[in-house]
Scaffold this active site. Structure first.
Site, PDB file in Angstrom:
ATOM      1  N   SER A   1     -13.485  -2.298  -5.773  1.00 40.80           N
ATOM      2  CA  SER A   1     -12.366  -3.465  -5.001  1.00 40.80           C
ATOM      3  C   SER A   1     -13.110  -4.536  -4.316  1.00 40.80           C
ATOM      4  O   SER A   1     -14.177  -4.333  -3.428  1.00 40.80           O
ATOM      5  CB  SER A   1     -11.635  -2.658  -4.204  1.00 40.80           C
ATOM      6  OG  SER A   1     -10.914  -3.231  -3.175  1.00 40.80           O
TER       7      SER A   1
ATOM      8  N   GLN B   1     -14.005  -6.271  -9.063  1.00 44.45           N
ATOM      9  CA  GLN B   1     -12.771  -6.908  -8.725  1.00 44.45           C
ATOM     10  C   GLN B   1     -13.451  -8.045  -7.754  1.00 44.45           C
ATOM     11  O   GLN B   1     -14.085  -7.669  -6.694  1.00 44.45           O
ATOM     12  CB  GLN B   1     -12.022  -6.125  -8.089  1.00 44.45           C
ATOM     13  CG  GLN B   1     -10.499  -6.963  -7.581  1.00 44.45           C
ATOM     14  CD  GLN B   1      -9.656  -6.089  -6.893  1.00 44.45           C
ATOM     15  OE1 GLN B   1     -10.056  -5.689  -5.696  1.00 44.45           O
ATOM     16  NE2 GLN B   1      -8.376  -6.095  -7.081  1.00 44.45           N
TER      17      GLN B   1
ATOM     18  N   ARG C   1       3.927  -3.153   5.715  1.00 43.00           N
ATOM     19  CA  ARG C   1       3.978  -1.680   5.593  1.00 43.00           C
ATOM     20  C   ARG C   1       4.403  -1.273   7.006  1.00 43.00           C
ATOM     21  O   ARG C   1       3.711  -0.873   7.776  1.00 43.00           O
ATOM     22  CB  ARG C   1       2.586  -1.181   5.235  1.00 43.00           C
ATOM     23  CG  ARG C   1       1.952  -1.771   3.834  1.00 43.00           C
ATOM     24  CD  ARG C   1       0.688  -1.170   3.400  1.00 43.00           C
ATOM     25  NE  ARG C   1       0.113  -2.118   2.288  1.00 43.00           N
ATOM     26  CZ  ARG C   1      -0.947  -2.162   2.105  1.00 43.00           C
ATOM     27  NH1 ARG C   1      -2.103  -1.758   2.839  1.00 43.00           N
ATOM     28  NH2 ARG C   1      -1.469  -3.077   0.921  1.00 43.00           N
TER      29      ARG C   1
ATOM     30  N   LYS D   1      -5.128  -8.476 -13.242  1.00 49.48           N
ATOM     31  CA  LYS D   1      -4.439  -7.384 -12.715  1.00 49.48           C
ATOM     32  C   LYS D   1      -3.162  -8.008 -11.979  1.00 49.48           C
ATOM     33  O   LYS D   1      -3.183  -8.987 -11.256  1.00 49.48           O
ATOM     34  CB  LYS D   1      -5.319  -6.825 -11.615  1.00 49.48           C
ATOM     35  CG  LYS D   1      -4.398  -5.664 -11.062  1.00 49.48           C
ATOM     36  CD  LYS D   1      -5.516  -4.600  -9.961  1.00 49.48           C
ATOM     37  CE  LYS D   1      -4.824  -3.646  -9.385  1.00 49.48           C
ATOM     38  NZ  LYS D   1      -4.029  -4.135  -8.346  1.00 49.48           N
TER      39      LYS D   1
ATOM     40  N   HIS E   1       0.740  -2.739  -7.666  1.00 47.87           N
ATOM     41  CA  HIS E   1      -0.143  -2.380  -6.562  1.00 47.87           C
ATOM     42  C   HIS E   1       0.325  -1.148  -5.896  1.00 47.87           C
ATOM     43  O   HIS E   1       0.304  -1.098  -4.947  1.00 47.87           O
ATOM     44  CB  HIS E   1       0.092  -3.827  -5.669  1.00 47.87           C
ATOM     45  CG  HIS E   1      -1.250  -3.512  -4.749  1.00 47.87           C
ATOM     46  ND1 HIS E   1      -2.590  -4.302  -5.227  1.00 47.87           N
ATOM     47  CD2 HIS E   1      -1.822  -3.263  -3.581  1.00 47.87           C
ATOM     48  CE1 HIS E   1      -3.465  -4.141  -4.351  1.00 47.87           C
ATOM     49  NE2 HIS E   1      -3.003  -3.534  -3.389  1.00 47.87           N
TER      50      HIS E   1
ATOM     51  N   ARG F   1       2.592  -1.308  -2.762  1.00 51.43           N
ATOM     52  CA  ARG F   1       2.024  -1.622  -1.331  1.00 51.43           C
ATOM     53  C   ARG F   1       2.014  -3.009  -1.091  1.00 51.43           C
ATOM     54  O   ARG F   1       1.633  -3.524   0.239  1.00 51.43           O
ATOM     55  CB  ARG F   1       0.425  -1.186  -1.554  1.00 51.43           C
ATOM     56  CG  ARG F   1       0.166   0.528  -1.322  1.00 51.43           C
ATOM     57  CD  ARG F   1      -0.996   0.867  -1.684  1.00 51.43           C
ATOM     58  NE  ARG F   1      -1.806   0.621  -0.296  1.00 51.43           N
ATOM     59  CZ  ARG F   1      -1.783   1.255   0.562  1.00 51.43           C
ATOM     60  NH1 ARG F   1      -0.896   2.479   0.951  1.00 51.43           N
ATOM     61  NH2 ARG F   1      -2.569   1.239   1.658  1.00 51.43           N
TER      62      ARG F   1
END
Length: 389
Positions: free
Chosen positions: A110, A132, A169, A256, A280, A283
């Site tokens: 990541s 990534q 979130r 992605k 994702h 999220r």
């Protein structure tokens, strides 16, 4: 720390993780954005799928291997990019990378990892790490990351198209995780105090930071992470940036976050080598369709010009077969791996992967499929669109 022999599923791993993590960390892992509708849809739509059982099928030579960009993966799974795995267990990305690559799968490092690419490559099986990279406002951060990929001979680049904007979130906000270090409430202090092993790992183990980025050559302190992110996030990223990367990157590119036919076609026109269907995990953006419900749309748009990968809600081998019957070449694991990591480190991740692979193989057998590449819509009893509505 190991998991009990009675931990036999991803759901069991989740339960073990819930017991071993403070509530604020478990909520960070489990939660999604806003009302978490997308999170729920990912799971519900997968579970709504019905398979067609076949009898006395010819299964000689049955296997679970798939091809990903010209390389064989012994299992149909890869690990999707996830940041901050060190919050779950000190083995972090290193343990996960070792577990998935030893099983014959691929690990995607990541852009927001708390572990350096150097450590992950050293731990993983050769040739099984993809990188990534994020587009930062200061493109020097992006370029340095790309150079590090080249240094390690990583030739598959995963670009995120699903993380451009911020998120809300609300579980994290309730716990005060909008600040780093967090401002703990009394209930959260008690929750942490009841898990001294986790607290010790945070205080004396791997530092909470971003492994790919530094300030003046030094890892970011926890208090610097959110300000650094806010300063460097770039909401102006566009198809022009992808086109420029395609010109300058000699290896393969996976995009992605593709969730519709239009974007899949445009990505292929710009030279992308594979499409990664992902929301994702719910999220970033709520009220999206599940990933499994859009795979066929994307596969139809791709029309054989590229491989299509997918993730989102996979907790059973049957979930992977469902996605592959819609046209996915391989399937990404996210939260389920993080739960296993929290439950018991690298050993638990390896156990989870073995469990999922066994479930996948059994589901193939019942559906009369000997080769994952031949799992098509004919193995299902229902269609995707509106399956769980």
């Amino acid at each position: 720390m190991t998991t009990s022999s009675r931990v036999v599923s991803a759901e069991d791993m989740k339960g073990a993780a819930k017991r071993r993590l403070p509530k604020m960390v478990f909520d960070f892992l489990e939660g999604g954005v806003l009302d978490e509708i997308t999170v729920a849809r990912n799971t519900a739509d997968l579970r709504a799928v019905e398979f067609k059982q076949r009898t006395l099928a010819e299964l000689e030579g049955s296997h679970t291997a798939v091809s990903m960009l010209g390389r064989q993966s012994e299992i149909p799974f890869f690990v999707s990019p996830m940041g901050m795995l060190g919050m779950m267990h000190p083995h972090a990305d290193v343990g996960v990378a070792r577990a998935i690559t030893r099983a014959g799968g691929t690990f995607i490092h990541s852009a927001w990892s708390g572990v350096t690419l150097d450590e992950v490559v050293a731990a993983a099986e050769p040739g099984r790490v993809w990188g990534q990279v994020n587009y930062w406002k200061n493109r020097e951060h992006t370029e340095r990351h790309l150079e590090n990929l080249r240094k390690h001979a990583i030739d598959v680049l995963v670009l995120p198209g699903d993380c451009v904007f911020g998120d809300k979130r609300e579980r994290d906000l309730h716990h005060g995780l909008n600040n780093l270090p967090p401002r703990l409430s009394i209930p959260d202090m008690i929750s942490c105090a009841l898990r001294p092993a986790w607290v010790a790992n945070i205080l004396f183990g791997r530092k909470v930071t971003y492994g790919n980025y530094t300030i003046n050559g030094r890892p970011l302190k926890m208090s610097q992470m959110k300000p650094w992110m806010a300063e460097n996030e770039d909401v102006t990223v566009s198809w022009r940036d992808l086109a420029k990367t395609r010109e300058n990157w000699q290896g393969k590119i996976v995009l992605k976050g593709v969730m519709c036919a239009e974007d899949a076609k445009r990505a292929l026109d710009l030279g992308v080598d594979a499409i990664f269907v992902s929301n994702h995990g719910g999220r970033q953006f709520d009220r999206q369709p599940s990933t499994v419900s859009v795979i066929e749309e994307v596969v139809e748009a791709v029309d054989g010009r590229a491989e299509v990968y997918a993730d989102g809600g996979v907790t059973r081998g049957h979930d992977a077969l469902a996605m592959m019957s819609a046209g996915a070449t391989a399937v990404g694991l996210g939260r389920s791996v993080a739960y296993a990591l929290a439950a018991g480190g690298e050993a638990a991740v390896a156990k989870l992967i073995a469990q999922l692979t066994s479930e996948f193989e059994q589901a193939m057998g019942f559906c009369g499929v000997a080769d994952p590449a031949l799992a098509g819509p004919e193995i299902r009893r229902n269609t995707w669109r509106g399956a769980a509505r």
